[in-house]
Design a protein around this motif. Structure first.
Motif, short mmCIF file in Angstrom:
data_model
loop_
_atom_site.label_atom_id
_atom_site.label_comp_id
_atom_site.label_asym_id
_atom_site.label_seq_id
_atom_site.Cartn_x
_atom_site.Cartn_y
_atom_site.Cartn_z
N LYS A 258 0.83 -1.20 0.00
CA LYS A 258 0.00 0.00 0.00
C LYS A 258 0.87 1.26 0.00
CE LYS A 258 -3.33 2.48 2.92
NZ LYS A 258 -4.10 2.42 4.19
N LEU B 2 -7.80 0.98 -3.23
CA LEU B 2 -7.26 0.19 -2.12
C LEU B 2 -8.03 -1.12 -1.94
CD1 LEU B 2 -6.36 2.85 0.60
CD2 LEU B 2 -4.93 1.84 -1.19
N TYR B 3 -9.32 -1.09 -2.21
CA TYR B 3 -10.10 -2.33 -2.15
C TYR B 3 -9.57 -3.34 -3.15
CZ TYR B 3 -14.07 -5.52 -2.44
OH TYR B 3 -14.87 -6.65 -2.43
N GLU B 4 -9.33 -2.89 -4.39
CA GLU B 4 -8.80 -3.78 -5.42
C GLU B 4 -7.37 -4.22 -5.10
OE1 GLU B 4 -10.36 -5.15 -7.87
OE2 GLU B 4 -12.25 -4.09 -7.54
N ARG C 274 -6.13 -4.69 -2.11
CA ARG C 274 -6.24 -5.74 -1.07
C ARG C 274 -6.64 -7.08 -1.69
NH1 ARG C 274 -4.61 -6.67 4.33
NH2 ARG C 274 -4.60 -8.90 3.97
N ALA C 275 -7.59 -7.04 -2.62
CA ALA C 275 -8.04 -8.27 -3.26
C ALA C 275 -6.90 -8.89 -4.07
CB ALA C 275 -9.24 -7.98 -4.16
N GLU D 1 -10.59 4.93 -2.43
CA GLU D 1 -11.09 3.75 -1.72
C GLU D 1 -11.25 2.55 -2.65
OE1 GLU D 1 -11.21 3.27 1.37
OE2 GLU D 1 -10.87 5.32 2.09
N PRO D 2 -11.83 2.71 -3.84
CA PRO D 2 -11.90 1.55 -4.75
C PRO D 2 -10.53 1.00 -5.12
CG PRO D 2 -13.40 3.27 -5.48
CD PRO D 2 -12.58 3.86 -4.36
#
Length: 258
Positions: free
Chosen positions: A203, A224-226, A228-229, A221-222
């Motif tokens: 990150k 960082l979500y991607e 993490r996935a 936010e999207p």
């Protein structure tokens, strides 16, 4: 450098830059030694940033002058390396370093060359180099393909990066660098290099990039979500391999080589 924006675009990313940007492989120094770079050579680290490349030269015995126009990055390098009497920084650019004529033996530009005005830097580097001195330009080129992680990370940047394509396309080709040095070109080399990153480091590595959206941006936010996935899908033993090819070009310069 090309404009004020290029000198300031990392100002709000300094902490992540210090902690998460990659260093350079030892083979780079060995290659410069083979070209005749001596341990007693004084190095001007142009666009020295937070001191990553300066540290590499200090570790093998060089006196180093960091030339950096970004005040936040210069302060970070002074905090990190200022205890070493062989290191100092000055507020200057690649095109107007502020260094004296014939004052350094090696001009090093790590990870910053694509921001420079090439013709102006050729004149300036020729001015500050002592007779027989060299210019070394190098950067870590992130691999875009080869593993599911690398390919997924590249897709993420294309989808969420602010100006990723424009920045990514600025790195010079082998032919560009040969033209830059002209008759003084001494050659190039490429070395593999890897960071092994847990999620927090991954990150931070992403957020250190100038094209990564910042908190409050619609893509933050999207993204960082991607991220993490992608990490969860690809990590092994709590790490992902962030792979690079470290590319270096070297030669002598003259004010007019083309």
């Amino acid at each position: 450098m090309n404009d004020l924006r290029s000198t300031e675009r990392f100002s709000d990313r300094v902490e992540d830059y210090v902690r998460y940007r990659p260093d350079y492989p030892p083979a780079l120094i060995e290659w410069l030694r083979d070209l005749g770079v001596g341990e007693d050579w004084v190095v001007a680290d142009i666009g020295s940033g937070t001191g990553i490349s300066s540290r590499m030269f200090l570790d093998v015995g060089h006196d180093v002058i960091g030339v950096e126009p970004n005040a936040a990055m210069r302060e970070a390098s002074d905090h990190w390396l200022g205890g070493d009497r062989r290191f100092r920084t000055i507020d200057g650019t690649a095109e107007a370093t502020g260094l004296s004529e014939d004052s350094v033996d090696l001009v090093a530009a790590g990870q910053a060359f694509h921001w420079f005005d090439e013709e102006a830097t050729r004149r300036e580097f020729a001015r500050i180099l002592r007779p027989g001195g060299l210019v070394a330009v190098f950067w870590n080129s992130r691999r875009l393909v080869g593993t599911p992680f690398l390919e997924g990370y590249e897709r993420l940047l294309h989808e969420y990066g602010n100006d990723y394509v424009g920045v990514a396309e600025r790195y010079a080709t082998d032919d560009d660098m040969a033209r830059y040095f002209g008759d003084g070109y001494r050659g190039m080399a490429s070395f593999p290099h890897t960071q092994k990153l847990d999620f927090d480091a991954l990150k931070g590595r992403l957020l250190s990039s100038s094209y990564a959206p910042k908190p409050g941006h619609i893509n933050y936010e999207p993204m960082l979500y991607e991220l993490r996935a992608l990490y969860d899908a690809c990590a092994s033993d709590g790490r992902v391999d962030f792979d690079y090819d470290t590319r270096i070009f070297a030669g002598s310069v003259h004010p007019a080589t083309s």
